[in-house]
Design a protein around this motif. Structure first.
Motif, PDB file in Angstrom:
ATOM      1  N   ALA A 166       0.843  -1.197   0.000  1.00  0.00           N
ATOM      2  CA  ALA A 166       0.000   0.000   0.000  1.00  0.00           C
ATOM      3  C   ALA A 166       0.877   1.246   0.000  1.00  0.00           C
ATOM      4  CB  ALA A 166      -0.923  -0.007   1.206  1.00  0.00           C
ATOM      5  N   ARG A 167       0.301   2.364  -0.421  1.00  0.00           N
ATOM      6  CA  ARG A 167       1.022   3.627  -0.466  1.00  0.00           C
ATOM      7  C   ARG A 167       0.207   4.702   0.242  1.00  0.00           C
ATOM      8  NH1 ARG A 167       2.031   7.962  -4.429  1.00  0.00           N
ATOM      9  NH2 ARG A 167       0.265   7.188  -5.648  1.00  0.00           N
ATOM     10  N   SER A 203      -1.877  -3.170  -2.584  1.00  0.00           N
ATOM     11  CA  SER A 203      -1.282  -2.182  -3.483  1.00  0.00           C
ATOM     12  C   SER A 203      -2.207  -0.982  -3.688  1.00  0.00           C
ATOM     13  CB  SER A 203      -0.942  -2.817  -4.853  1.00  0.00           C
ATOM     14  OG  SER A 203      -0.074  -3.910  -4.679  1.00  0.00           O
ATOM     15  N   ASP A 257      -9.583   5.534   1.548  1.00  0.00           N
ATOM     16  CA  ASP A 257      -8.971   4.314   1.022  1.00  0.00           C
ATOM     17  C   ASP A 257      -9.603   3.986  -0.318  1.00  0.00           C
ATOM     18  OD1 ASP A 257     -11.303   2.572   1.308  1.00  0.00           O
ATOM     19  OD2 ASP A 257     -10.915   2.571   3.469  1.00  0.00           O
ATOM     20  N   GLU A 310      -4.025   2.773  -2.541  1.00  0.00           N
ATOM     21  CA  GLU A 310      -3.516   4.072  -2.143  1.00  0.00           C
ATOM     22  C   GLU A 310      -4.385   4.624  -1.025  1.00  0.00           C
ATOM     23  OE1 GLU A 310      -1.982   7.419  -4.891  1.00  0.00           O
ATOM     24  OE2 GLU A 310      -4.065   7.960  -4.421  1.00  0.00           O
ATOM     25  N   GLY A 325       1.554  14.005  -3.053  1.00  0.00           N
ATOM     26  CA  GLY A 325       2.108  12.667  -3.118  1.00  0.00           C
ATOM     27  C   GLY A 325       3.321  12.540  -2.243  1.00  0.00           C
ATOM     28  N   VAL A 349      -0.431   8.629   0.891  1.00  0.00           N
ATOM     29  CA  VAL A 349      -0.218   9.934   0.251  1.00  0.00           C
ATOM     30  C   VAL A 349      -0.515  11.013   1.291  1.00  0.00           C
ATOM     31  CG1 VAL A 349      -0.953  11.470  -1.608  1.00  0.00           C
ATOM     32  CG2 VAL A 349      -0.890   8.997  -1.982  1.00  0.00           C
ATOM     33  N   ARG A 352      -5.072   8.050   1.118  1.00  0.00           N
ATOM     34  CA  ARG A 352      -4.856   9.497   1.081  1.00  0.00           C
ATOM     35  C   ARG A 352      -5.198  10.083   2.448  1.00  0.00           C
ATOM     36  NH1 ARG A 352      -4.145  11.440  -3.953  1.00  0.00           N
ATOM     37  NH2 ARG A 352      -4.678  13.544  -3.257  1.00  0.00           N
TER      38      ARG A 352
END
Length: 536
Positions: free
Chosen positions: A402-403, A439, A459, A441, A535, A405, A443
């Motif tokens: 996961a990322r 995987s 999410d 994102e 980002g 931001v 925020r």
């Protein structure tokens, strides 16, 4: 389980049912006793009505005798047609008479049956009275009644006003020869009617019978048309009795009832009612049974809650422990394939350890309960606290692909407990990473709105149905198609946010996932509606 519930309910409500049965039986027995008592009191009242009618008739006889004593003493019941005295002589004898009725007379008359002539003497014009007298004399003549007492007291009305007629009839061998009469207000006779209560023995001689007072009986004398001639202040009740014969050959009907005090005195052994005490005991027993049943249900709910707690925590512990055990064993046996893989395994172990730490802290928060006085609040930079929380959670998010931001932008300050605030952010991130898809994102935004600080976590998962959005903040809730963190993470978020005087809600994010919004009172911040995101 169901058998135990039924046993508990039976044990709690059996005494209630027994008390209900005893109360019903007592009520039925007391009702039966009351009915018997009412019948006894009615019988006493019937005896009193008969005795009263007899004594009051004697009193009226004496009153008529006293009224006509001055002019009619020489008339015999049988013999030649008498020479009737003038009705004026009746009114002339008023000062010398002992008759209260004659003393207040308004009109006197004589009636000759052979000629049908009626002669009147009156102090004043009384409308309708002569018609009333002639109607009653016609009835007496039509009956051709010569037996019985010659003295009568008649009760009637004229022009809507009650009147009493004292009548002395003169009879021959086969018919009536004539009559004398005096008309007065029936109120003159009230003293006679009242004296009949206290001067006569109206009740059977019993050891417990008290001496009667006017307030001990409800006495009502009514005319044939229903008009009341005499009544005591006490009104007749359900046990009243009416004498079938009445006064003066049915001119008045006698209705008598006994007062409650007199009824209790005659029924010396009347038991006191037990219903209030039994009803109170029944209410207390029912209340205790309901409380006991609710406590039993609460205990079963706590048992179920504890079971869900153990299941949820065990499920959440299993994955990080398995990861730590597997990668730790790999490192211990030297099976990694180079420094890069060793660092990656070490990062996974650290991330899973931090995840375990977050889980334990959530459990401890829930166990202690979140109280406002337990927080150590100070004015803090929410931007700095958010950045620190994101940095702490970054290894865990990276291990899942996961990322997060987030951008270190304009500052917003608010009074918060730094540790509690970090716990809120970590639990929201953990929930977003686990349910946002691999995987995915996540925020994170910080913005200021009208003196409020708003933290937004989005999410990219399937989102939460609108009807389920309130339930996700309850402990140990898992929804269809997606869980709710550890089962306690979001419950801890809600409690900590409320302890800070803020609110938390969930809605649909623009990307279709779940958006969690935390609102806290702010002291200063960026311009209104200015988002802080970029980002990372």
């Amino acid at each position: 389980m169901h058998g135990r519930r039924w046993l508990v309910a039976a044990a709690l409500f059996t005494p209630v049912l027994l008390l209900a049965v005893v109360t019903a039986m007592t009520w039925r027995a007391e009702r039966t006793y009351a009915q018997v008592t009412d019948r006894v009191v009615h019988d006493y009242a019937a005896i009193a009505a008969w005795q009263y009618a007899r004594r009051a008739s004697e009193a009226l006889h004496d009153e008529v005798m006293a009224a006509f004593l001055g002019c009619c003493a020489g008339h015999m019941r049988l013999g030649a047609a008498p020479r009737l005295a003038s009705p004026h002589s009746l009114l002339a004898t008023r000062p010398d008479t002992a008759s209260a009725f004659l003393g207040t007379a308004r009109l006197a008359f004589t009636w000759d049956a052979s000629s049908g002539r009626t002669v009147y003497a009156s102090d004043a014009d009384v409308p309708g009275v002569q018609g009333m007298i002639e109607r009653r004399l016609a009835g007496i003549a039509a009956s051709r009644h010569t037996d019985g007492e010659p003295h009568h007291m008649l009760f009637d009305t004229a022009a809507g006003r009650p009147w009493a007629i004292a009548l002395w009839t003169i009879a021959g061998p086969r018919d009536l020869r004539g009559a004398y009469g005096v008309v007065s207000d029936p109120a003159t006779l009230r003293a006679r009617f009242a004296a009949a209560i206290t001067d006569a023995d109206l009740l059977p001689a019993t050891s417990g019978a008290p001496r009667l007072a006017p307030t001990d009986m409800a006495v009502r004398l009514t005319r044939r048309d229903g008009g009341v001639v005499f009544a005591t202040p006490l009104a007749p009740g359900s046990t009243a009795a009416t004498d079938s014969t009445g006064l003066q050959n049915g001119e008045l009907r006698v209705t008598i009832d006994l007062s409650p005090r007199l009824a209790r005195a005659l029924l010396a052994h009347t038991p006191s009612t037990q219903l209030p005490a039994l009803l109170l005991m029944f209410a207390v027993a029912l209340g205790l049974a309901v409380v006991g049943l609710r406590q039993d249900r609460r205990a079963r709910e706590l048992d179920a809650l504890r079971g869900r707690f153990v299941a949820n925590v065990s499920h959440e512990l299993r994955t990080p422990l398995a990861q730590i055990s597997m990668f730790g064993e790999t490192l211990a046996l030297g099976r990694e394939r180079g420094d890069a893989e060793r660092r990656r395994f070490a990062e996974i172990i650290v991330a899973e350890a931090r995840r375990l730490t977050t889980l334990v802290e959530s459990v401890l928060r829930l166990e202690r309960g979140t109280r406002a006085h337990a927080l150590i609040v100070k004015e803090s930079s929410l931007n700095a606290e958010l950045a620190a929380a994101v940095d702490a959670y970054e290894p865990i998010a990276r291990s899942t692909g996961a990322r997060i931001v987030y951008d270190d932008a304009a500052d917003v300050r608010a009074p918060v407990d730094p540790g509690a605030f970090r716990q809120v952010v970590l639990n929201l991130l953990d929930n977003a990473v686990k349910h946002g898809g691999r995987s995915g994102e996540v925020r994170v935004m910080l913005r200021s709105r009208a003196g409020l600080a708003e933290i937004v976590v989005d999410d990219a998962g399937p989102g939460i149905p609108e009807q389920e959005r309130e339930r996700v903040f309850e402990p140990f809730v898992r929804l269809e198609g997606g869980g709710s963190g550890t089962g306690i993470g979001l419950a801890v978020v809600r409690d900590l946010v409320h302890a800070h005087g803020g609110t938390v809600r969930v809605e649909r994010s623009p990307e279709g996932g779940a958006r969690f919004l935390v609102t806290l009172p702010a002291t200063q911040g960026a311009a209104a509606n200015e988002p802080v995101n970029a980002g990372a």
